[in-house]
Write an enzyme that holds these catalytic residues in place. Structure first.
Site, PDB file in Angstrom:
ATOM      1  N   GLU A   1       9.462   4.559  -8.737  1.00  0.00           N
ATOM      2  CA  GLU A   1      10.768   4.241  -8.180  1.00  0.00           C
ATOM      3  C   GLU A   1      11.761   3.407  -8.569  1.00  0.00           C
ATOM      4  OE1 GLU A   1       9.532   3.117  -4.018  1.00  0.00           O
ATOM      5  OE2 GLU A   1       8.021   4.623  -3.953  1.00  0.00           O
TER       6      GLU A   1
ATOM      7  N   ILE B   1       1.211   2.989  -4.062  1.00  0.00           N
ATOM      8  CA  ILE B   1       1.919   3.311  -2.938  1.00  0.00           C
ATOM      9  C   ILE B   1       3.308   3.652  -3.635  1.00  0.00           C
ATOM     10  CG2 ILE B   1       2.711   2.229  -0.808  1.00  0.00           C
ATOM     11  CD1 ILE B   1      -0.251   2.391  -1.128  1.00  0.00           C
ATOM     12  N   GLY B   2       3.764   3.401  -4.801  1.00  0.00           N
ATOM     13  CA  GLY B   2       4.901   4.110  -5.157  1.00  0.00           C
ATOM     14  C   GLY B   2       5.542   3.283  -6.075  1.00  0.00           C
TER      15      GLY B   2
ATOM     16  N   GLU C   1       8.116  -0.735  14.431  1.00  0.00           N
ATOM     17  CA  GLU C   1       9.133  -1.756  14.658  1.00  0.00           C
ATOM     18  C   GLU C   1       9.935  -1.448  16.032  1.00  0.00           C
ATOM     19  OE1 GLU C   1      11.767  -3.116  11.620  1.00  0.00           O
ATOM     20  OE2 GLU C   1      10.094  -3.479  10.223  1.00  0.00           O
TER      21      GLU C   1
ATOM     22  N   GLU D   1      -1.748  -1.320   5.237  1.00  0.00           N
ATOM     23  CA  GLU D   1      -1.901  -2.740   4.538  1.00  0.00           C
ATOM     24  C   GLU D   1      -2.923  -3.361   5.823  1.00  0.00           C
ATOM     25  OE1 GLU D   1       0.764  -5.742   5.582  1.00  0.00           O
ATOM     26  OE2 GLU D   1      -1.135  -6.300   6.085  1.00  0.00           O
TER      27      GLU D   1
ATOM     28  N   ASP E   1       7.170   7.809   3.358  1.00  0.00           N
ATOM     29  CA  ASP E   1       6.844   6.510   4.036  1.00  0.00           C
ATOM     30  C   ASP E   1       7.329   6.092   5.364  1.00  0.00           C
ATOM     31  OD1 ASP E   1       5.568   5.647   1.638  1.00  0.00           O
ATOM     32  OD2 ASP E   1       7.317   5.199   0.665  1.00  0.00           O
TER      33      ASP E   1
ATOM     34  N   HIS F   1       1.342  -9.244  -1.992  1.00  0.00           N
ATOM     35  CA  HIS F   1       2.120 -10.172  -1.554  1.00  0.00           C
ATOM     36  C   HIS F   1       2.115 -11.237  -2.408  1.00  0.00           C
ATOM     37  CE1 HIS F   1       2.075  -7.229   1.525  1.00  0.00           C
ATOM     38  NE2 HIS F   1       3.237  -7.091   1.616  1.00  0.00           N
TER      39      HIS F   1
HETATM   40  N1  GLN Z   1       7.065   3.642  -1.559  1.00  0.00           N
HETATM   41  C1  GLN Z   1       7.602   2.480  -1.015  1.00  0.00           C
HETATM   42  C2  GLN Z   1       7.007   1.370  -2.343  1.00  0.00           C
HETATM   43  O1  GLN Z   1       6.110   1.585  -2.888  1.00  0.00           O
HETATM   44  C3  GLN Z   1       6.819   1.513   0.131  1.00  0.00           C
HETATM   45  C4  GLN Z   1       7.460   0.467   0.406  1.00  0.00           C
HETATM   46  C5  GLN Z   1       7.085  -0.200   1.677  1.00  0.00           C
HETATM   47  O2  GLN Z   1       6.131   0.014   2.234  1.00  0.00           O
HETATM   48  N2  GLN Z   1       7.984  -0.970   2.349  1.00  0.00           N
HETATM   49  O3  GLN Z   1       7.924   0.392  -2.646  1.00  0.00           O
HETATM   50 ZN    ZN Z   2       4.142  -1.120   2.551  1.00  0.00          ZN
END
Ligand code: GLN
Ligand code: ZN
Length: 501
Positions: A228, A175-176, A349, A410, A343, A439
């Site tokens: 990142e 995801i990054g 929200e 997710e 993202d 998580h």
């Molecule tokens: N690209 C972000 C990461 O990998 C996405 C974080 C998120 O979804 N909150 O941390």
């Molecule tokens: Zn996420």
């Protein structure tokens, strides 16, 4: 009960409903007129008008905040570095209490127009605020349908991209973010305090990126990321690179549980001050033949995790941010980045409470803001997005409408129930529903991941399925990350073989 509290800030219809239905004369109205969710000073002229209106209806009124004050920082007293130009417009929790008192005094004074509290407030709101950028405003005003529409259409792009990337079926990716180990956090902090030079900082970051790319290549992931490491936070990082944002020292608010965040503040019109990610992404791409995803945060998430302006609409702010991120997308593309992930972790929200307001008040501009970010790219550039939390069964068509090429999200914690919705709604965007939960430090076994993939394949076509963890890995340690990703790749390879894919 004897009294009832009503929110006049988010409850846009509260007054209208009272006017229509009246208010019981034996009850006290706790009128929430001071915003408990934002940091700006109250506009006394508007508030007094509203309260006078209630008074005229002979409603027994208590002046109150719109909600409890846990969503805003405690006191401005400790916010010492920020200049008064900004701070004069700010009001944290304890200042909101002073405002309640002042409003009471104003309401009780016949000749209130001459009260210093009132005149000072009128003066504050009549002053033109700094940070106005007519160029940005004009760009937003000139937007038309074609700016929100990417061409060619999805189905054609999908074919073009399959040809362009020649990825194996069930492509693997992450995801990054990669683990933000203590050396990463320490180096970022030293750089911020100017304890290390820019050259040394860059050298360190590049070594982390190189390590990360090498690891992903070694274990055989198909689409890579740079990791990142330069980011403290997926919103603050971008806020710092955008004109129009300001930052506080002390405006911490609870995010969830014991976690706190310090949202940046949208002060003026937003524009991109400088390229934000190009340097890191192009360096990462230079190290490998495999595609490396450019990694950005989308406009709706940036806005939803900031303190927004109240003098212009959320829609206008979102479009301004979208135009700034769009520039970055086009820059990344021009620098040879072929896959760009934007993202939208927090898209859901700000969905209004009333379902009838969902489109008109929110989705209509939120989805369009996302489309604006990527509508200018070439057909072979692949746009990914990522969303946290899987509660989007009820807005799944809107998510398809964001017109990304691939979405990762997710679903692993919700027992993959979302897959049925994807199937029922004929979701067309390619998907990576997340094969394990990041998580927890627990390492998923190969067998476990295979069984999840098989379950996914019973609902999603093998042509559309991506294999990835369910969120970024920044809160994890290296040890479990390495093992989990190795298992993810092994499981995918075995499934491909077993199914002749
Ligand atoms: N690209 C972000 C990461 O990998 C996405 C974080 C998120 O979804 N909150 O941390
Ligand atoms: Zn996420």
């Amino acid at each position: 009960f004897d009294g009832i509290g009503l929110d006049f800030i988010e409850g846009k219809k509260t007054l209208e409903l009272i006017e229509k239905n009246g208010f019981p004369c034996d009850k006290v109205l706790f009128a929430g007129v001071v915003n408990g969710k934002n940091i700006w000073r109250n506009n006394y002229e508007k508030t007094v008008e509203l309260l006078k209106n209630l008074q005229n209806k002979s409603i027994n009124t208590v002046i109150s905040t719109s909600c409890s004050l846990l969503h805003i920082p405690y006191t401005l007293k400790n916010e010492v570095k920020l200049s008064d130009t900004y701070k004069n417009h700010f009001s944290y929790a304890s200042e909101k209490l002073v405002e309640l008192n002042e409003i009471k005094k104003i309401i009780e004074t016949e000749d209130y127009c001459n009260l210093p509290e009132y005149t000072a407030n009128i003066k504050l709101f009549s002053k033109e605020r700094s940070g106005c950028n007519t160029n940005v405003k004009e760009k937003v005003n000139a937007l038309s349908e074609k700016d929100f529409t990417r061409l060619p259409v999805f189905s054609e792009r999908e074919k073009i991209q399959k040809e362009e990337f020649k990825l194996p079926l069930l492509p693997t990716t992450t995801i990054g973010s990669f683990p933000q180990t203590s050396d990463v956090r320490q180096t970022r902090a030293s750089y911020k305090k100017a304890n290390i030079s820019e050259t040394d900082y860059e050298k360190f970051m590049k070594s982390k990126i190189a390590e990360c790319i090498e690891f992903q290549e070694n274990i055989g992931l198909d689409v890579l990321v740079h990791g990142e490491f330069e980011r403290n936070d997926m919103v603050e990082y971008f806020g710092e690179c955008l004109d129009g944002y300001i930052f506080t020292e002390k405006a911490w608010v609870q995010s969830y549980g014991t976690r706190c965040v310090k949202p940046p503040v949208v002060w003026g019109d937003i524009s991109r001050a400088k390229p934000m990610t190009v340097k890191w992404s192009t360096y990462a791409q230079s190290l490998t033949e495999k595609p490396v995803k450019g990694m950005l945060t989308g406009p709706v998430t940036i806005l939803n995790w900031s303190f927004p302006r109240e003098d212009i609409s959320l829609k206008e702010s979102a479009y301004q941010i979208a135009l700034a991120i769009r520039e970055e997308v086009l820059d990344l593309e021009a620098s040879g980045i072929k896959i760009i992930q934007i993202d939208e972790a927090a898209l859901r929200e700000k969905l209004p409470l009333r379902k009838c307001d969902w489109n008109k008040e929110y989705l209509d501009w939120a989805i369009k803001a996302f489309r604006l970010v990527h509508s200018g790219v070439k057909s072979e550039t692949q746009i990914h997005t990522h969303m946290c939390y899987s509660e989007f069964a009820d807005i799944i068509e809107d998510i398809d409408n964001m017109d990304a090429d691939v979405i990762t999200f997710e679903a692993s914690r919700s027992d993959l129930t979302l897959l049925d919705v994807l199937k029922a709604k004929k979701f067309r965007t390619e998907v990576g529903p997340g094969v394990y939960d990041i998580h927890s430090p627990r390492i998923p076994t190969v067998e476990e991941i295979k069984s999840v993939i098989n379950k996914m394949l019973s609902k999603v076509s093998y042509n559309k399925l991506w294999i990835n963890p369910d969120c970024g890995l920044k809160t994890r340690g290296n040890e479990e990350t390495v093992q989990s990703l190795k298992n993810l790749v092994k499981a995918t390879k075995e499934i491909r073989e077993e199914n002749n894919l």
